[in-house]
Design an enzyme around this catalytic site. Structure first.
Site, PDB file in Angstrom:
ATOM      1  N   LYS A   1       0.841  -1.188   0.000  1.00  0.00           N
ATOM      2  CA  LYS A   1       0.000   0.000   0.000  1.00  0.00           C
ATOM      3  C   LYS A   1       0.881   1.245   0.000  1.00  0.00           C
ATOM      4  CE  LYS A   1      -3.835  -2.331   0.360  1.00  0.00           C
ATOM      5  NZ  LYS A   1      -4.889  -2.267  -0.670  1.00  0.00           N
TER       6      LYS A   1
ATOM      7  N   ASP B   1      -0.259   0.118  -4.520  1.00  0.00           N
ATOM      8  CA  ASP B   1      -1.700   0.362  -4.503  1.00  0.00           C
ATOM      9  C   ASP B   1      -1.980   1.613  -3.696  1.00  0.00           C
ATOM     10  OD1 ASP B   1      -4.409   0.314  -4.283  1.00  0.00           O
ATOM     11  OD2 ASP B   1      -4.554  -1.674  -3.366  1.00  0.00           O
TER      12      ASP B   1
ATOM     13  N   GLU C   1      -2.005   0.793  -8.601  1.00  0.00           N
ATOM     14  CA  GLU C   1      -3.422   0.421  -8.509  1.00  0.00           C
ATOM     15  C   GLU C   1      -4.203   1.568  -7.899  1.00  0.00           C
ATOM     16  OE1 GLU C   1      -3.907  -3.487  -6.939  1.00  0.00           O
ATOM     17  OE2 GLU C   1      -5.764  -2.988  -5.894  1.00  0.00           O
TER      18      GLU C   1
ATOM     19  N   GLU D   1     -11.680  -2.493  -8.559  1.00  0.00           N
ATOM     20  CA  GLU D   1     -12.398  -3.013  -7.396  1.00  0.00           C
ATOM     21  C   GLU D   1     -13.574  -2.152  -6.995  1.00  0.00           C
ATOM     22  OE1 GLU D   1     -10.112  -1.996  -3.386  1.00  0.00           O
ATOM     23  OE2 GLU D   1      -8.723  -2.586  -4.954  1.00  0.00           O
TER      24      GLU D   1
ATOM     25  N   ASP E   1     -13.821  -7.403  -9.491  1.00  0.00           N
ATOM     26  CA  ASP E   1     -14.108  -7.729  -8.089  1.00  0.00           C
ATOM     27  C   ASP E   1     -15.390  -8.554  -8.065  1.00  0.00           C
ATOM     28  OD1 ASP E   1     -13.699  -6.418  -4.994  1.00  0.00           O
ATOM     29  OD2 ASP E   1     -15.697  -7.158  -5.529  1.00  0.00           O
TER      30      ASP E   1
ATOM     31  N   HIS F   1      -9.218  -8.507  -8.224  1.00  0.00           N
ATOM     32  CA  HIS F   1      -9.047  -8.004  -6.869  1.00  0.00           C
ATOM     33  C   HIS F   1      -9.641  -9.007  -5.895  1.00  0.00           C
ATOM     34  CE1 HIS F   1     -10.960  -5.700  -3.454  1.00  0.00           C
ATOM     35  NE2 HIS F   1      -9.673  -5.423  -3.299  1.00  0.00           N
TER      36      HIS F   1
END
Ligand code: ZN
Ligand code: ZN
Length: 1354
Positions: free
Chosen positions: A1127, A1155, A1181, A1210, A1233, A1260
């Site tokens: 992240k 992400d 992402e 997602e 997703d 995802h």
């Protein structure tokens, strides 16, 4: 009788009888000789050839262990010594009269049904003779063994309710159901008491039982009351017997005129339960109008072959139609299956006069008052017929419980149920009305049933076959006796929204009712319910011991034959239970009824002849010996039998046992033969005709020798039906005449009344005799309908007999006797004929006597192998010549060799969706920072959890992912979709899923709160996912496999192409899918072998400190991962540091993805990512707002030179947004997703667009249940669409899997293909109970401990 005993070669006779005919002695002697020979051999003496032969023989005998085997063969008989008929237990509870329809006094399922049965049973004094069963209430837990607890919960709300409107409104939800304030309690009572009576019978507290219960049960499905039924009484009892009482073979016979579809559903895949239903069907146009009620639904899985439907496609079926079903289908199968318990779903609505309630009929008919209830509604089964059906089943096993189901013509219902109970109590079975031939329609049905069940049962192999291949010449083409097997369907499976609760039944016109009542009272008067003074009588006299062979003391026809039988009956304590009759000498007039006066006077003269003279005289005859007392013994034998005839026909006794000798059946009018002087049975038949004026007598001769004397006496007499089962051996077996062949059918007016069943091989046993009975003896005998049955009961076909060479067990004779008692109101005489092993015959006679006394027959034999092929041939030959005389034999038609039936249509049965439950399930993942990212700093991984249930108990689970707060809104949104789901049949949804999806997403009012986005669309995903899980479970496949097995056309039909045809049309989609059809199976195999690659997000959640990130990275590398996502997006320095940590840990050859979870503006994203470019991230992402198509496009363009791709999806709200992202070149990696957009159906359309536009899909899965679901989709893509795993990865997050019943399995960084049916979405019940918000036990604990604040009240 066998040839060694015939008069010529009387010298050999002795030798052969001591060497071959008496196995017990012979075995030892031969063995001893052999032993001596062995010693001789050891001293080098050359053994003689005869001794070698003896040795060989001894060895053979030893191998078969003859004596031990013999002991075993009589073990059953010995064991049954003290087994007497048990009591009949009865469930009878007046409170069951309370259940009635409050808003319609004419409702057919009324209390009078029960009270009229009770009244009639009392009239016949039956109830006093039963033991009353303890009344038991089933608990919620009890009924939940087969039913959904929701049924109990719903009924509980009606308990003692005084709100009639409420009761009626609940009733209207179900097909043909009314609810009374007492229904809750009484339905539990009906179920509980049925279980209890079965328990008592199995535990031996009672012999058999009858449960007179209301409400009935066989239509009650797992989750839906139906057809007057709430809980399935019989189903619950069977389930209890399987699980608690450990039974492994239960036969449920359902003779209610309606198909017990619920019972079928419950055991459809269970080989421990055979469900056998006879029901009105009319090709589906009769209620419950199900395809599954047809003959071709034979069970599924392990239960294939264990479900029998006998659909009646015509009305006015007669007794003979039902009897034919028993003879041709039920009894053969039941004998092969050997059930430990028979449960009868005893509805009496096929009985004469029953209005045949059919709710569907009413719903389709506008002016029902006149259309309904006309005379063509009913079947015409007479009450007495139910006694026969019961009696025949008791011959399969006495362990039987009859449970009341339907029946709405009170008069016929009461009479039929009473006669059933009376039969269980052992009273004589009343004769049936005059015979009508079985209908064409039932012939068709029975042959269809035989055809579909032949592959699973050995007992259905009597019909010839023909080939569908027209180039093959079939014999049946010429004879035109060919049966065409086909499935017709005239039904309609639509289910109405609500059901009629009033006037939903036929009203019979008064004229019809009068007519029925007249017929019924006529039947009541004429039905012979006479009960004799004594059940069984017997006769035995030592005068019959005097006749013996003085020259040959070991002659097999010796006095001990009857004295041993007498002793055995005493030992079995049977003599005390019978009426003893005095014997007498037959008068000359009586003897002359059957014999010439010259025979008489000659035999009388032998009383005073010298031994030498006797010896000379006997030489003139075939196998006869004489003694001075021969005339006396023979006259006493005849006289004794006549005594029994008088007692039975005079009503003193029901049936009789004649322990007599010399035997009689070889003696003709003027000639003694084969140990026989006077024909005892023959004279008895003549006597019964002349002195008692009988017009129809059946002589059944099961002596192993053909009763040539008896046959000749009645060869042209149609009043006497002579049926003989005997060894024939193509004419070489005694009495060695072609007169014993099946071709001798009688002469002149007696044609057809002589039935020979000749065995052409030795070794016939129980299987062959039982087959001959169900195929020939019983069908012909029922058609003949005798007034008296005389059995020429020779037991020389019994196992161990020195002459017969057959192996019928004593118990088998008992069983045959039981079935013969169904004829002539049980007026049956057993007269001893042959049988020369005194143990065999004494046990056999004991077993027959016990059968006459009503004791249960315990019969264990190897039933699963086919009968001897030679016996099958004989049986077919007999049917072949006799079918012209007997209409009951009209089932010999050729059946197709090949499988001519299409696979059964998808079953709608049990798939009506009856409930949808939505729960708010939250896991406290914010503790510890799992799942945290730049914007979602404290997520509690949560979901709205949807459970869909069908009336047949099928369940589907689906969910949509949330982060905690707000889940309650999604739950509400799901609830608002209920209206589109409840009441639908799942099959209808699946077969046109694309249209249904549009119904769910485009409702004209609801789409305002969407359309196709936000909370509403999350709810759609949850519901759609649940439906897919359900579908997978129904098809017994994991969803990826279900999808992979669909044809391209079927896949396309799942999708709503609205708004995306500018990118992909249905035609293009079809083309793309068809291109990948080739190689599909190989890819399925690869997938099963190797799984699908995964990447992990587990190493770098935002809340994780560096050292944890480092450690986790190492750990996941060691687990085989080569792609890692972390992240980013809180502040550039941290991002830089964290990327550095991971990149250093993973080296340069593994993939790093980052992400930002929508943290940045567009330009920030570009600049931040440039700073991270040195770590070579594969993708960034969600750099910015999930809706910003152009922003993503700008970022993608800016980062492309750095080799950084853009990934998103997602939170993309629907296929239209995805389309734009792809059209704008805004993403390189599409992150589908599974819990978003509109579930699988919409996701498939995104896959199709991505494939066409060459965008890689990397799903995802960071959330609860997302790994579980999305693996199925990505695997389908590999198998059916993209055909590759290149550069594609499924995210893997190792969290919350422990809450699932079938969690995702990732090994070596690869997803293993799921194997269990469904979408892998089911939570463990325990997890739901702990984490359902806010009432789950864990949440309550955490609130109390202050870990989380209590939720704010409204
Ligand atoms: Zn019924
Ligand atoms: Zn015999």
């Amino acid at each position: 009788m066998a040839s060694p005993l015939s008069k010529k070669g009387s010298n050999d006779k002795k030798k052969s009888s001591s060497n071959d005919l008496q196995p017990g002695v012979t075995t030892r002697n031969v063995a001893r000789k052999a032993k001596i020979q062995t010693r001789a051999m050891s001293t080098n003496l050359k053994p003689s050839s005869s001794l070698l032969a003896a040795k060989k023989k001894a060895l053979q005998k030893k191998r078969t262990n003859f004596e031990v085997e013999l002991r075993d063969h009589f073990q059953n008989a010995m064991d049954s010594k003290n087994v007497e008929k048990g009591q009949v237990e009865l469930v009878l509870e007046k409170r069951m009269l309370e259940h009635l329809c409050l808003w319609d006094p004419n409702y057919p399922e009324c209390p009078e049904r029960l009270s009229s049965i009770i009244d009639r049973c009392n009239e016949l004094d039956l109830i006093r003779r039963c033991v009353l069963s303890e009344i038991c209430m089933a608990t919620k837990e009890d009924v939940s063994k087969l039913h959904s607890p929701s049924v109990y919960d719903l009924l509980l709300t009606t308990h003692k309710s005084d709100n009639t409107d409420y009761l009626e409104s609940i009733s209207a939800k179900y097909d043909a159901v009314y609810i009374h304030p007492s229904s809750h309690e009484l339905s539990l009572m009906a179920a509980g008491s049925t279980v209890k009576i079965v328990e008592d019978v199995i535990r031996g507290k009672a012999g058999s039982g009858m449960a007179l219960v209301r409400p009935p049960g066989h239509h009650a499905m797992t989750a839906e009351p139906c057809g007057y039924c709430f809980y399935n009484n019989v189903g619950l009892a069977a389930q209890h017997a399987l699980t608690e009482l450990k039974l492994s073979r239960i036969l449920i016979v359902d003779w209610d005129v309606h198909h017990g579809q619920a019972t079928q559903q419950m055991f459809y895949d269970d080989p421990r339960v055979v469900y056998f239903s006879i029901h009105r069907y009319e090709h589906g146009s009769f209620w419950p109008n199900l395809r599954q009620s047809n003959f071709n639904y034979v069970g599924t899985g392990n239960g294939t072959g264990y479900n029998f439907n006998v659909p009646l496609n015509q009305i006015k079926m007669q007794d003979s139609d039902y009897i034919a079903i028993w003879h041709q289908l039920l009894l053969p199968m039941a004998l092969e299956f050997q059930p430990q318990l028979i449960l009868v779903s005893a509805g009496y609505d096929a009985a004469l006069g029953c209005p045949e309630f059919s709710p569907e009929l009413v719903l389709c008919s506008a002016g029902y008052d006149s259309a309904l209830g006309d005379e063509k509604g009913e079947m015409e089964i007479s009450p007495a017929c139910y006694a026969h059906l019961t009696h025949m089943l008791m011959g399969v096993t006495g362990t039987m419980v009859v449970v009341l189901e339907g029946g709405y013509c009170l008069a016929s219902l009461a009479e039929s149920a009473a006669l059933t109970l009376r039969t269980l109590l052992g009273d004589p079975v009343p004769p049936l009305r005059s015979f009508t031939p079985p209908s064409e329609s039932i012939q068709e049905t029975i042959l269809n049933c035989i055809y579909v069940h032949k592959p699973y049962w050995n007992c259905f192999n009597y019909q010839p076959t023909y080939s569908m291949d027209t180039t093959v010449l079939n014999v049946s083409d010429v004879t035109k006796e060919k049966h065409i097997v086909e499935v017709k369907w005239l039904g309609d499976e639509e289910r109405p929204e609500t059901f009629a609760t009033r006037n939903c039944y036929p009203i019979q016109p008064q004229k019809f009712l009068d007519d029925v009542n007249r017929k019924l009272s006529q039947l009541k008067i004429t039905t012979d319910l006479f009960v004799p003074q004594h059940r069984v009588c017997y006769v035995y006299d030592e005068a019959m011991l005097k006749h013996k062979n003085v020259h040959e003391s070991d002659h097999p026809e010796r006095p001990e034959r009857i004295s041993r039988i007498h002793t055995r009956l005493q030992e079995f304590k049977l003599l005390d239970r019978m009426r003893k009759l005095e014997s007498r000498i037959a008068t000359d007039e009586e003897l002359e009824l059957g014999h010439t006066s010259s025979l008489l006077s000659w035999l009388r003269s032998t009383a005073t002849c010298s031994n030498q003279s006797l010896a000379n005289q006997q030489e003139k005859y075939d196998s006869v010996y004489l003694h001075n007392d021969t005339f006396l013994s023979a006259s006493v034998a005849v006289g004794s039998v006549l005594q029994v005839v008088d007692a039975v026909l005079g009503g003193e006794a029901g049936s009789g046992v004649c322990i007599v000798r010399p035997p009689g059946h070889h003696a003709s009018e003027d000639l003694p033969c084969g140990f026989c002087l006077f024909n005892n049975v023959g004279v008895a038949a003549k006597y019964a005709m002349s002195l008692h004026s009988l017009k129809r007598i059946l002589i059944l001769d099961w002596d192993v020798h053909h009763g040539n004397g008896t046959q000749s006496m009645f060869i042209n007499d149609p009043r006497v039906l002579y049926i003989s089962l005997h060894r024939y051996d193509h004419g070489t077996f005694f009495p060695s005449s072609t007169e014993g062949n099946y071709t001798q059918v009688g002469e002149s007016s007696g044609r057809g009344f002589n039935v020979n069943i000749p065995w052409n091989k030795r070794g016939m046993g129980d299987k062959e005799y039982l087959a001959a009975f169900t195929q020939i003896v019983l069908p012909i005998a029922y058609e003949f309908n005798p007034e008296l049955v005389l059995v020429s009961a020779g037991f020389d076909a019994c196992i161990g007999d020195p002459l017969g060479g057959c192996k019928v067990s004593p118990e088998c004779y008992g069983r045959l006797t039981h079935w013969l008692m169904g004829l002539a109101r049980g007026k049956l005489l057993l007269c001893l004929e042959g049988g020369y092993n005194v143990r065999s015959i004494s046990y056999a006679m004991a077993m027959c006597t016990k059968a006459l006394l009503g004791d249960p027959v315990t019969h264990n034999y190897e039933s699963r192998s086919p009968p001897h092929s030679s016996a099958v041939e004989s049986i077919n030959d007999v049917i072949g010549v006799h079918k012209q005389y007997w209409k009951n034999l009209r089932f010999q038609k050729a059946l197709p060799k090949e499988n001519v039936l299409p696979a059964p249509a998808p079953s709608r049965e049990g798939l009506n969706i009856v409930s949808m439950k939505i729960e708010d399930v939250r896991f406290p993942t914010s503790i510890g920072g799992h799942g945290s990212d730049a914007l979602h700093t404290d997520p509690n991984y949560s979901c709205a959890y949807v459970t869909i249930e069908t009336d047949g108990g099928k369940v589907g689970y689906g969910l949509t992912f949330t982060l905690g707060r707000g889940t309650e809104i999604v739950v509400l949104a799901c609830k608002s979709l209920k209206q589109f789901i409840i009441g639908k049949n799942a099959v209808d949804i699946f077969k046109d899923f694309g249209s249904f999806w549009r119904v769910l997403t485009s409702d004209s009012q609801m789409r305002w709160v969407g359309p196709e986005k936000g909370v509403m669309h999350l709810a759609v995903a949850a519901v759609i996912n649940a439906l897919w899980d359900l579908w997978g479970r129904v098809e017994n496949k994991p969803v990826w496999r279900l999808l992979a097995d669909l044809t391209p056309e079927e896949v396309v039909s799942l999708i709503d192409f609205r708004y995306i045809t500018d990118v992909v049309t249905p035609e293009e989609a079809l083309k793309m899918l068809k291109e990948k059809e080739a190689g599909k199976q190989q890819r399925i195999k690869t997938l099963l072998d190797d799984g699908y690659p995964a990447y992990t997000t587990q190493v770098g959640w935002m809340g994780y400190p560096d050292n944890l990130v480092k450690a986790l990275t190492k750990k996941y590398i060691s687990m085989g991962f080569d792609s890692f996502k972390i992240k980013v997006g809180v502040n550039p320095e941290d991002d830089y540091r964290r990327c550095k940590v991971v990149r250093e840990a993973i080296g340069n050859n593994r993939n790093l993805m980052v992400d930002a979870n929508q943290a940045w503006d567009v330009d920030t994203a570009i600049s931040c990512m440039k700073k991270l470019a040195e770590f070579k991230p594969m993708w960034i992402e969600e750099p910015t707002s999930p809706d910003d198509v152009l922003g993503h496009a700008k970022i993608a363009k800016a980062l492309r030179p750095f080799g950084i791709g853009v990934a998103t999806g997602e939170m993309c709200c629907n296929r239209v947004m995805f389309k734009q992202f792809m059209q704008a070149d805004a993403l390189e990696f599409l992150q589908i997703d599974s819990a978003r957009i509109g579930g699988i159906n919409e996701i498939l359309s995104v896959y199709l667009m991505a494939h066409k536009l060459k965008v890689k899909v990397c799903p995802h899965a960071g959330g609860v249940g997302l790994c579980e679901m999305v693996q199925h989709l990505q695997m389908w893509d590999y198998v059916s669409l993209s055909g590759t795993m290149q550069d594609r990865l499924i995210e893997y997050v190792d969290q919350q899997h422990e809450h699932f019943v079938t969690p995702t399995v990732v090994e070596n960084a690869r997803y293993r293909a799921p194997k269990t049916p469904g979408y892998s979405t089911e939570f463990l019940a325990d997890s739901v109970q702990k984490f359902v918000y806010p009432h789950g036990t864990e949440w309550q604990r955490m609130f109390k401990e202050g870990v989380f604040p209590y939720p704010v009240e409204d």
